[in-house]
Design a protein around this motif. Sequence first.
Motif, short mmCIF file in Angstrom:
data_model
loop_
_atom_site.label_atom_id
_atom_site.label_comp_id
_atom_site.label_asym_id
_atom_site.label_seq_id
_atom_site.Cartn_x
_atom_site.Cartn_y
_atom_site.Cartn_z
N ASP A 122 -30.96 -39.23 -24.02
CA ASP A 122 -32.01 -39.72 -23.12
C ASP A 122 -31.50 -39.66 -21.68
N PRO A 123 -31.63 -38.51 -21.03
CA PRO A 123 -31.15 -38.38 -19.66
C PRO A 123 -31.77 -39.38 -18.69
N ASN A 124 -32.87 -40.00 -19.11
CA ASN A 124 -33.57 -40.95 -18.23
C ASN A 124 -33.29 -42.40 -18.60
N MET A 222 -44.12 -46.06 -18.86
CA MET A 222 -43.14 -45.06 -19.30
C MET A 222 -43.78 -43.70 -19.56
N ALA A 223 -45.10 -43.57 -19.35
CA ALA A 223 -45.83 -42.40 -19.80
C ALA A 223 -45.31 -41.09 -19.21
N GLU A 227 -39.95 -38.06 -23.95
CA GLU A 227 -39.43 -38.81 -25.09
C GLU A 227 -37.92 -38.60 -25.23
N ARG A 228 -37.25 -39.57 -25.84
CA ARG A 228 -35.84 -39.38 -26.16
C ARG A 228 -35.70 -38.15 -27.07
N ARG A 229 -34.64 -37.42 -26.87
CA ARG A 229 -34.46 -36.18 -27.61
C ARG A 229 -34.01 -36.45 -29.05
N THR A 230 -34.51 -35.65 -29.97
CA THR A 230 -34.09 -35.75 -31.37
C THR A 230 -32.85 -34.89 -31.58
N TYR A 231 -32.20 -35.06 -32.71
CA TYR A 231 -30.99 -34.29 -32.99
C TYR A 231 -31.29 -32.79 -33.02
N VAL A 261 -34.99 -43.82 -33.89
CA VAL A 261 -36.36 -43.48 -33.50
C VAL A 261 -37.35 -44.41 -34.18
N GLU A 262 -37.15 -44.67 -35.48
CA GLU A 262 -38.05 -45.55 -36.23
C GLU A 262 -38.00 -46.97 -35.65
N THR A 263 -36.78 -47.42 -35.32
CA THR A 263 -36.63 -48.76 -34.77
C THR A 263 -37.30 -48.87 -33.41
N ALA A 264 -37.13 -47.81 -32.58
CA ALA A 264 -37.74 -47.83 -31.25
C ALA A 264 -39.25 -47.85 -31.34
N ALA A 265 -39.82 -47.18 -32.34
CA ALA A 265 -41.26 -47.15 -32.51
C ALA A 265 -41.82 -48.51 -32.86
N GLN A 266 -41.01 -49.33 -33.54
CA GLN A 266 -41.45 -50.65 -33.97
C GLN A 266 -41.07 -51.74 -33.00
N ASP A 267 -40.08 -51.45 -32.14
CA ASP A 267 -39.50 -52.47 -31.27
C ASP A 267 -40.13 -52.40 -29.90
#
Length: 270
Positions: A122-124, A222-223, A227-231, A261-267
């Motif tokens: 996540d460069p940002n 944050m729009a 998005e944070r990069r996936t592997y 990613v799953e945790t971030a979606a719920q948190d």
Amino acid sequence: MKKWILALGAPLALSAQPLWAQDEDTGTEDAEVMAAMMQAFAVEPLSAEEEGRLPLARQVIDKMMPEGSMQKVIDSTFGGILGPFMDLAAQAGPSLADTIGYDESELEVTEEQVKEIASIIDPNWQERQRREMAFVKDAMGEVMAAMEPAMRKGMSEAYAVAFTATELNDLNAFFATPSGSTFAAKSFELANDPRIMSAAMSSMPVMMEQFATMEEKMKAAMADLPERRTYSALSAQEKARLQELTGLSEEDLVFGMEVAVETAAQDTPF
């Protein structure tokens, strides 16, 4: 990062969702808790004499608590008491669990390596963290502003109970009479008056309505960030560097980042 935000917001509300947005069992239980708390903070109705002093008391409170006063409380709180904590949070760096699903305590990594890992995924992250902190301050200001009418009502009632009509008139003359000493003697007691607490509790549904909209407002804030990069989105060189930094296998990294990613979606912070 989100844990400290939640800690700041938690004392301000029992729930981040309105009662009607919850499932039936949870909604019923929360309604019962709310009713019990309202009963605990219930106060006796004003007497006819106290009601007669209420207009004078409102004039006093209008001078002591003009519109926007609660926002000033938030500004001074975040700029004063909470300011150093906010600075520490900003300096603390990113959370490894948020990026690859593993806590710093589980891996032998330095603080600089944690930042490098976060920057790859996540460069940002620094801008995201700064916006989260700024959002919390603004959101708390909105909550406090929503509470202000009820707080003004409670303080007016408390002053109508505590002061005579003569004293209220004197207070309305900017406390330029001996009655000012009476106010000084009672001011601390009035700051903790049960009527004020009761008024705050009565505004809880309004507060919960405010919290219910915050998740969408946070998303809007944050729009414009990618998005944070996936592997799978990482280059071979970046994947190799993550494995070198963390000591984890590719399989472990893939799994951990999926969990993150799953945790971030719920948190959410609220």
